[in-house]
Structures are given as C-alpha cells and as structure tokens.
Scaffold this motif. Structure first.
Motif, PDB file in Angstrom:
ATOM      1  N   ASP A  92       0.603  -1.154   0.051  1.00 57.60           N
ATOM      2  CA  ASP A  92      -0.318   0.008   0.016  1.00 57.60           C
ATOM      3  C   ASP A  92       0.758   1.519   0.203  1.00 57.60           C
ATOM      4  OD1 ASP A  92      -2.431   1.618   0.484  1.00 57.60           O
ATOM      5  OD2 ASP A  92      -2.016   1.972   2.150  1.00 57.60           O
ATOM      6  N   GLU A  93       0.318   2.312  -1.388  1.00 55.34           N
ATOM      7  CA  GLU A  93       0.973   3.697  -0.729  1.00 55.34           C
ATOM      8  C   GLU A  93       0.165   4.537  -0.822  1.00 55.34           C
ATOM      9  OE1 GLU A  93       4.825   2.969  -3.445  1.00 55.34           O
ATOM     10  OE2 GLU A  93       3.470   4.246  -3.911  1.00 55.34           O
ATOM     11  N   PRO A  94       0.557   5.505  -0.213  1.00 57.53           N
ATOM     12  CA  PRO A  94      -1.138   6.734  -0.129  1.00 57.53           C
ATOM     13  C   PRO A  94      -0.612   7.335  -1.761  1.00 57.53           C
ATOM     14  CG  PRO A  94       1.226   8.073   1.019  1.00 57.53           C
ATOM     15  CD  PRO A  94       1.060   6.329   0.658  1.00 57.53           C
ATOM     16  N   PRO A  95      -2.240   7.744  -2.129  1.00 59.51           N
ATOM     17  CA  PRO A  95      -2.154   8.098  -3.007  1.00 59.51           C
ATOM     18  C   PRO A  95      -1.507   9.689  -3.385  1.00 59.51           C
ATOM     19  CG  PRO A  95      -4.173   8.188  -1.903  1.00 59.51           C
ATOM     20  CD  PRO A  95      -3.004   7.914  -1.287  1.00 59.51           C
ATOM     21  N   TYR A  96      -1.092  10.062  -4.721  1.00 61.11           N
ATOM     22  CA  TYR A  96      -0.213  11.066  -4.542  1.00 61.11           C
ATOM     23  C   TYR A  96      -1.090  11.869  -5.965  1.00 61.11           C
ATOM     24  CZ  TYR A  96       0.433   8.210  -8.923  1.00 61.11           C
ATOM     25  OH  TYR A  96       0.123   7.355 -10.332  1.00 61.11           O
ATOM     26  N   PRO A  97      -0.329  12.745  -6.037  1.00 62.17           N
ATOM     27  CA  PRO A  97      -1.251  13.960  -6.608  1.00 62.17           C
ATOM     28  C   PRO A  97      -2.004  14.001  -8.137  1.00 62.17           C
ATOM     29  CG  PRO A  97       0.454  14.854  -6.142  1.00 62.17           C
ATOM     30  CD  PRO A  97       0.502  13.564  -5.271  1.00 62.17           C
ATOM     31  N   GLU A  98      -3.442  13.832  -8.220  1.00 62.49           N
ATOM     32  CA  GLU A  98      -4.055  13.912  -9.521  1.00 62.49           C
ATOM     33  C   GLU A  98      -5.018  14.620 -10.087  1.00 62.49           C
ATOM     34  OE1 GLU A  98      -5.255   8.954  -9.214  1.00 62.49           O
ATOM     35  OE2 GLU A  98      -5.602  10.253  -7.966  1.00 62.49           O
ATOM     36  N   TRP A  99      -4.849  14.766 -11.528  1.00 65.47           N
ATOM     37  CA  TRP A  99      -5.393  15.643 -12.572  1.00 65.47           C
ATOM     38  C   TRP A  99      -7.030  15.711 -12.197  1.00 65.47           C
ATOM     39  CZ3 TRP A  99      -9.135  16.656 -16.358  1.00 65.47           C
ATOM     40  CH2 TRP A  99      -9.333  18.177 -16.472  1.00 65.47           C
ATOM     41  N   PHE A 100      -7.799  16.357 -11.527  1.00 63.14           N
ATOM     42  CA  PHE A 100      -9.435  16.469 -11.595  1.00 63.14           C
ATOM     43  C   PHE A 100      -9.995  18.061 -11.933  1.00 63.14           C
ATOM     44  CE2 PHE A 100      -8.469  19.280  -8.093  1.00 63.14           C
ATOM     45  CZ  PHE A 100     -10.017  19.668  -7.289  1.00 63.14           C
TER      46      PHE A 100
END
Length: 335
Positions: A216-224
């Motif tokens: 598991d890894e924390p989410p990284y920045p994603e475009w929305f």
C-alpha cells in the motif's frame, strides 16, 4: 480492523480472474453488497437492483475518465504509464516481466534512455517516488499508447483482455492508467432506469494513476475537474434532502477536493487531498465502490464514510458470502 490498515486474508477463490461477461453475466449482473449507515443493516443484491435501492432526489456522481492502454511491454520489462505531472512529464512505473504477469523492477537510472516498440524512446528524468519515475517520451503519449499499449493487468487476471473490457459506459475523457472500476457495472439501460426513477447523474473527471499491488502507498497528486453544473447539482441535492452518492473513490477525492474551502464549487487542477476518518467527508453521503485489498489506503476513505464498525462487518460478510474482489469483481454500496 483499523481504518486504512484493515487486514484480512483474501483467499484466491475471492479474486475475480476475468470480466463478468466471461463468467456468463451481464455487466450489471455482478453482486452488490449494501451497507446502510443509518441502521447498520447489510443486505445482498445484484447490481441491476440499484434503481430500486436508491431514492428519487438522489444524485450519483460518476467519473467520465476513459482508460488508456497504459502498459508497453519490452523483452524483459514493461513500462506502465501512470499519468502526467504538472510539469508535463509523465510518471511511469518499470515492471519486470514474469511468466504470468509483472513484478517490481528496481533498476533504472536518471538520464537512462529506454528504446520502446515502434522506434520510440523514453528518457528517465528522476525518481518521483520509490516506485515511480518522472519520464519523457519522444512523441505524444496517448497516440503512442493507442498503437502500442495494452491494458495494465496484474497476476490475478490470467490473460490479456481487450481495452473495451476496461472502459465504463461513462468514459469519454481518456487519461486513466487503470479503469475507474466502480463504474464498470453500469449499463446504458441501468442509467436510464435510474433517471426514470428520479435519480440524477452528473460527471466529474479524475484520471487515475497506477495502483500499487505489492504494497500500500498513499495516493499521489492526480488531475481532476468538477464542472460547474455538477457542483450546482451537488449543492441542490443536499439542500433538498437528497443523497450524493459517489461512484468510486476517485469521485470522492474529486468532490471533497472541490469542497475544502466550503460548499462544493467548480474546480480543476491537481489534488493531493486524502480522505481519512479524522478529516471525514463534507459532500458525499454514499459510495459505490469495489472491494478493496487488505491494508489499502482506500479503506481509510471507506471508513470515513461508513464508520469502522460497519465497514468491518461489511467486509466479513463479503468474505463469508463469497463476493469477488478486484476490477472485474463485485460491488459495494455504502449509503
């Protein structure tokens, strides 16, 4: 069970190895576990029952991101294209090809050039995380993937399936490395049934990056992007007593990112927001999602919506009743 570190043994029999259509089902024929926050009741349905479960005046918000054929295979390696960065470079994961799938590859060096099929060249710029590289292809990435890419798959999916099996009925904006799979069980007929019952449907866009199947890894920045009409519908639904039901954890992330400074507003850009039980949710009243792996960070989000006791009982029921996990598996509605 602790939120975000929910730990349980997932037996191989609980893994969906192929699309439900290959198991003789319609897309909306998968099972639907329903967990009710007000009563704590847990019930079992098929996904086609969804219009009868939701109420007139509810709003479902869907992710209209379409899935890319984001894996490019070499002789010994695979390159998984995860998405763009604010600088315009792409994040990629290097995977070692195995007899049945892929495994993490820890090689690579800044400045290294990788020759890809079709005469393309990928330059590794710098490590972004221990798993992901910032990289640059010498041509348009999406056009290249349409010609040379295949859908990303992991070892529990035993063979390749066409990219059409990784698209949802809502997907019109290409950009996701992996399918926004909560939307997969929807069909055009089911959406029509929801609308005729008085349930509204509105889109957001969030392009999903590659998962981390080994740990598991924390989410990284994603475009929305949350369009103005969707933000207006969300506010109106809440003002008139309806429920805002997100289709997928990506939708939760987008809507909650658009409401960090107050009521949800139209918003677009990069989000690093992580929904946790400590922070809670401001916008979302319910969630349609898949069944998530042990210790997945998605379970923190589910716990923020459902509460840890109900989430724990729901997952025990899913295991006891033989529900199927992963992108081709069954669905879970928290409402």
């Amino acid at each position: 069970m602790n939120p975000g570190t929910v730990d349980f043994a997932l037996p191989p029999v609980s893994e969906a190895h192929e699309p439900p259509e290959a198991r003789g089902l319609r897309r909306d024929g998968v099972r639907l576990l329903v967990s009710r926050r007000d009563t704590g009741e847990i019930t079992h349905h098929t996904f086609a029952d969804l219009p009868a479960i939701l109420s007139p005046g509810d709003l479902i918000v869907v992710n209209n991101s379409a899935t890319l054929a984001a894996a490019v295979r070499l002789d010994r390696l695979a390159v998984h294209f995860s998405g763009t960065t604010p600088s315009g470079d792409w994040l990629v994961e290097l995977r070692r090809l195995t007899a049945t799938s892929t495994a993490p590859y820890l090689g690579g060096a800044p400045g290294e050039w990788l020759p890809l099929p079709g005469g393309a060249t990928l330059r590794l710029i710098a490590q972004h995380t221990p798993r992901l590289w910032r990289a640059r292809l010498d041509r348009d990435v999406q056009a290249y993937l349409r010609e040379h890419g295949v859908p990303i798959r992991y070892s529990y999916v035993r063979r390749d399936w066409p990219i059409s099996d990784y698209q949802t009925v809502f997907g019109v904006e290409p950009g996701s490395a992996e399918m926004p799979s909560a939307g997969r069980p929807f069909t055009a007929e089911l959406v029509a049934g929801l609308v005729s019952r008085g349930v509204a449907v509105a889109p957001i866009t969030l392009h999903t990056g590659v998962a981390s199947p080994e740990k598991d890894e924390p989410p990284y920045p994603e475009w929305f992007s949350v369009p103005r009409r969707t933000a207006d519908l969300v506010r109106l639904t809440r003002e008139t007593g309806g429920r805002v039901v997100a289709v997928g954890t990506t939708v939760v992330r987008a809507l909650e990112s658009a409401a960090l400074d107050g009521p949800v507003q139209a918003a677009e850009g990069w989000t690093s927001h992580v929904v946790t039980p400590a922070g809670g949710v401001r916008v979302v009243d319910g969630l349609i999602t898949g069944l998530h792996e042990p210790r997945s960070s998605h379970l923190m989000m589910l716990s923020a919506i459902a509460g840890e006791p109900l989430l724990s009982r729901s997952y025990r029921a899913a295991l006891d009743e033989g529900y199927l996990w992963h992108e081709f598996g069954d669905a879970h509605l928290i409402v």
